[in-house]
Design an enzyme around this catalytic site. Structure first.
Site, mmCIF file in Angstrom:
data_model
loop_
_atom_site.group_PDB
_atom_site.id
_atom_site.type_symbol
_atom_site.label_atom_id
_atom_site.label_comp_id
_atom_site.label_asym_id
_atom_site.label_seq_id
_atom_site.Cartn_x
_atom_site.Cartn_y
_atom_site.Cartn_z
ATOM 1 C CD GLU A 295 -3.084 -0.222 0.007
ATOM 2 O OE1 GLU A 295 -3.189 0.196 -1.171
ATOM 3 O OE2 GLU A 295 -3.617 -1.267 0.389
ATOM 4 C CB THR B 9 4.559 0.383 -2.558
ATOM 5 O OG1 THR B 9 3.509 -0.454 -3.048
ATOM 6 C CG2 THR B 9 4.813 0.085 -1.095
ATOM 7 C CG ASP B 10 0.561 3.058 -6.431
ATOM 8 O OD1 ASP B 10 0.781 3.697 -5.382
ATOM 9 O OD2 ASP B 10 -0.499 3.167 -7.078
ATOM 10 C CG LEU C 107 -13.823 -1.525 -2.200
ATOM 11 C CD1 LEU C 107 -15.125 -2.327 -2.176
ATOM 12 C CD2 LEU C 107 -12.667 -2.372 -1.680
ATOM 13 C CB SER C 108 -10.227 1.304 -7.314
ATOM 14 O OG SER C 108 -9.047 1.403 -6.571
ATOM 15 C CD GLU D 200 -8.101 9.081 -10.575
ATOM 16 O OE1 GLU D 200 -8.063 10.084 -9.840
ATOM 17 O OE2 GLU D 200 -9.038 8.267 -10.553
ATOM 18 C CG ASP E 196 -6.257 2.283 -7.341
ATOM 19 O OD1 ASP E 196 -5.712 1.397 -6.653
ATOM 20 O OD2 ASP E 196 -6.643 3.368 -6.865
ATOM 21 C CE1 TYR F 89 -3.120 7.350 -3.191
ATOM 22 C CE2 TYR F 89 -1.901 9.017 -4.397
ATOM 23 C CZ TYR F 89 -2.271 7.704 -4.214
ATOM 24 O OH TYR F 89 -1.781 6.742 -5.053
#
Length: 388
Positions: free
Chosen positions: A33, A35-36, A127-128, A162, A174, A224
């Site tokens: 989580e 980490t992307d 949940l995207s 995004e 995601d 975020y």
């Protein structure tokens, strides 16, 4: 919910029969989580909850859009001539964003579309749902206008929407999980190289339970972006003393040996999560391959602790679910999933104990928070696709 529901809804809204149906799933991330966007590994899978669309043509040179999830908005028209206008602050911004990015990349929209959308992903649950909508739109436009874009191109288009249009500095996980998902498999993705492999999710007598706090992630976008900025600052400090392109390149020992380069205690915590979470993800994927579910569960729980105390993205609702989940019989591990600040957590639970688990955790949550959590047993599904 299924494709029949959206075809009926399409007829009610547009007065004609739908010609095509599509589906894009939501996703959960087993581990890895935040980490992307730090050049690390993620380990997500697509789930059977998601977003459906029924689609038909029109001759108006416009996208005519309706979502049953936002009925008060009604039908929104986006003429092709308005694709590059400013966003409207509506759910249709995701459709418009994908259409304009694909148009810029060479898509040729030769006729209008009527689109009816309905999803069963709880809004704001982590949940995207937004990435699900983006990949749904990408699949629709790519299929019906012979766009010829590869799946990974659609993934990058969604990330661009995004980052550049919606204004959330998200990573690639995601959209990747939703576009590339396979039933009963998770995807180990190296976000630094975009190399990936599918690994079977074989849980034996256990299932993955999704626990929804029912608290919308209202602060998630701003926080975020803040967490990403903090990691970038920590990386810049490290780069003054060592050669490294991303936090995901560092081992735990390498990070510990060089924390003196980061002279801010908050930034050390943020970077430590990114580095250690990446290593946990690699260890967890191997444990799952080896059938070592006990170790896998421990690593999932360790991820949750790091997200709560180093990355600080949980909050009382998620903490209440996870803390009480770990007290229950038959639980191998639990943690929050997604961006945090509300949304969902997951737990790995013995199937024989699921009913008691839901009763006990649900009761404890209601007593502490004052309203109900919702629970779903995850069904790992295929990625975005045309249904007919």
């Amino acid at each position: 919910m299924n494709s029949t529901d959206v075809t009926k809804g399409f007829t009610e809204q547009f007065g004609k029969q739908a010609e095509h149906t599509f589906f894009a799933p939501g996703r959960i991330n087993l581990i890895g989580e935040h980490t992307d966007y730090n050049g690390g590994h993620v380990f997500p899978c697509a789930i059977s909850l998601g977003t459906y669309a029924a689609v038909g043509t029109n001759e108006d040179n416009a996208f005519r859009l309706y979502s049953a999830n936002f009925p008060k908005v009604g039908i929104i028209d986006i003429p092709f001539s308005d694709l590059f206008q400013d966003k409207r602050g509506l759910w249709t911004d995701y459709f418009q964003g994908m259409a304009r990015v694909m148009k810029t990349a060479g898509a040729n929209f030769t006729h209008g579309l009527n689109v009816y959308i309905n999803g069963n992903l709880p809004d704001g649950a982590g949940l995207s749902s937004s990435a699900s909508l983006e990949m749904l739109v990408g699949t629709i436009l790519n299929s019906l206008f012979d766009g010829g874009f590869e799946p990974l191109e659609l993934v990058q288009f969604g990330v661009k929407v995004e980052n550049d249009y919606i204004g959330v500095n998200s990573g690639v996980m995601d959209q990747f999980a939703i576009e590339m998902g396979r039933a009963n498999q998770a995807t180990l993705l190296d976000t630094n190289t975009m190399k990936y492999e599918y690994l079977p999710v074989e849980m034996g007598d256990n299932v993955i339970v999704i626990m929804n706090t029912n608290k919308r992630r209202e602060l998630a976008d701003s926080k975020y972006n803040e967490r990403r900025s903090e990691c970038e600052k920590a990386l810049a400090m490290l780069q003054k003393g060592i050669e490294v392109k991303s936090l995901g390149q560092l081992s735990e020992d390498e990070f510990d040996e060089n924390t003196y380069l980061i002279y801010d205690p908050i930034l050390i915590k943020r970077a430590r999560h990114a580095v250690f979470e990446n290593q946990r993800t690699l260890k967890a994927s191997k444990a799952l391959q080896d059938g070592d579910l006990k170790t896998f569960g421990k690593l999932v729980s360790a991820s949750g602790v790091s997200l709560a105390f180093d990355y600080e993205v949980t909050g009382i609702e998620l903490d209440t679910l996870v803390t009480n989940a770990l007290k229950q019989r038959g639980v191998l591990g639990a943690r929050m999933t997604g961006a945090g600040f509300g949304g969902c957590a997951i737990a790995i639970v013995n199937s024989a104990d699921v009913e008691d688990f839901i009763d006990n955790v649900g009761k404890a949550y209601r007593e502490k928070i004052g309203y109900d959590a919702h629970f779903y047993v995850a069904d790992i599904a295929d990625g975005a696709k045309q249904l007919n």
